[in-house]
Design a protein around this motif. Structure first.
Motif, mmCIF file in Angstrom:
data_model
loop_
_atom_site.group_PDB
_atom_site.id
_atom_site.type_symbol
_atom_site.label_atom_id
_atom_site.label_comp_id
_atom_site.label_asym_id
_atom_site.label_seq_id
_atom_site.Cartn_x
_atom_site.Cartn_y
_atom_site.Cartn_z
ATOM 1 N N LEU A 40 31.689 16.555 -24.444
ATOM 2 C CA LEU A 40 30.916 16.840 -23.225
ATOM 3 C C LEU A 40 30.592 15.554 -22.471
ATOM 4 O O LEU A 40 30.702 15.498 -21.236
ATOM 5 C CB LEU A 40 29.630 17.592 -23.567
ATOM 6 N N ASP A 41 30.201 14.512 -23.209
ATOM 7 C CA ASP A 41 29.908 13.221 -22.579
ATOM 8 C C ASP A 41 31.154 12.640 -21.909
ATOM 9 O O ASP A 41 31.072 12.091 -20.807
ATOM 10 C CB ASP A 41 29.370 12.219 -23.604
ATOM 11 N N GLN A 44 31.835 14.600 -18.681
ATOM 12 C CA GLN A 44 30.873 14.217 -17.648
ATOM 13 C C GLN A 44 31.201 12.829 -17.107
ATOM 14 O O GLN A 44 31.139 12.593 -15.907
ATOM 15 C CB GLN A 44 29.455 14.240 -18.200
ATOM 16 N N SER A 45 31.571 11.916 -17.980
ATOM 17 C CA SER A 45 31.908 10.559 -17.562
ATOM 18 C C SER A 45 33.147 10.537 -16.681
ATOM 19 O O SER A 45 33.198 9.798 -15.693
ATOM 20 C CB SER A 45 32.140 9.662 -18.775
ATOM 21 N N GLU A 48 32.077 11.754 -13.288
ATOM 22 C CA GLU A 48 31.277 10.752 -12.579
ATOM 23 C C GLU A 48 32.090 9.535 -12.159
ATOM 24 O O GLU A 48 31.723 8.850 -11.210
ATOM 25 C CB GLU A 48 30.099 10.316 -13.453
#
Length: 104
Positions: A40-41, A44-45, A48
């Motif tokens: 998930l991180d 998201q990264s 972004e």
């Protein structure tokens, strides 16, 4: 998992991308919650980092579809060096996004 695959370093992101299938497998087969959070991180990264279409395409072909860079280059109709450059710059942008999060 954060220690093995630090998302604020190019080395950690590259390591995670090369082991992406293994991390996904551990998430489903062993119910590894840390693997789920790490994925998930990463997602998201990537969002972004605002990668270009070509950077996303190169990452997907090389790390998700397991193309060698030469084959990815043929499919993308660019040189192998261009694929390598797209992968490297995408990893740098993802790492930068995570470094900026730490500072904030």
């Amino acid at each position: 998992m954060d220690e093995a695959y630090p998302l604020d370093s190019e080395r950690g992101i590259y390591a995670l991308l090369t082991q992406l299938h293994h991390v996904r497998e551990s998430r489903f087969l062993r119910g590894d919650y840390d693997a789920s959070l790490l994925l998930l991180d990463l997602a998201q990264s990537v969002a972004e980092a605002k990668l270009t279409h070509r950077q996303k395409q190169a990452l997907k072909l090389v790390f998700i579809h397991d193309f060698i860079q030469k084959d990815a280059a043929h499919w993308m109709n660019i040189s192998q060096q261009a694929v390598s450059d797209h992968v490297r710059s995408a990893i740098q942008r993802i790492a930068l996004v995570n470094k900026e999060k730490e500072v904030a």
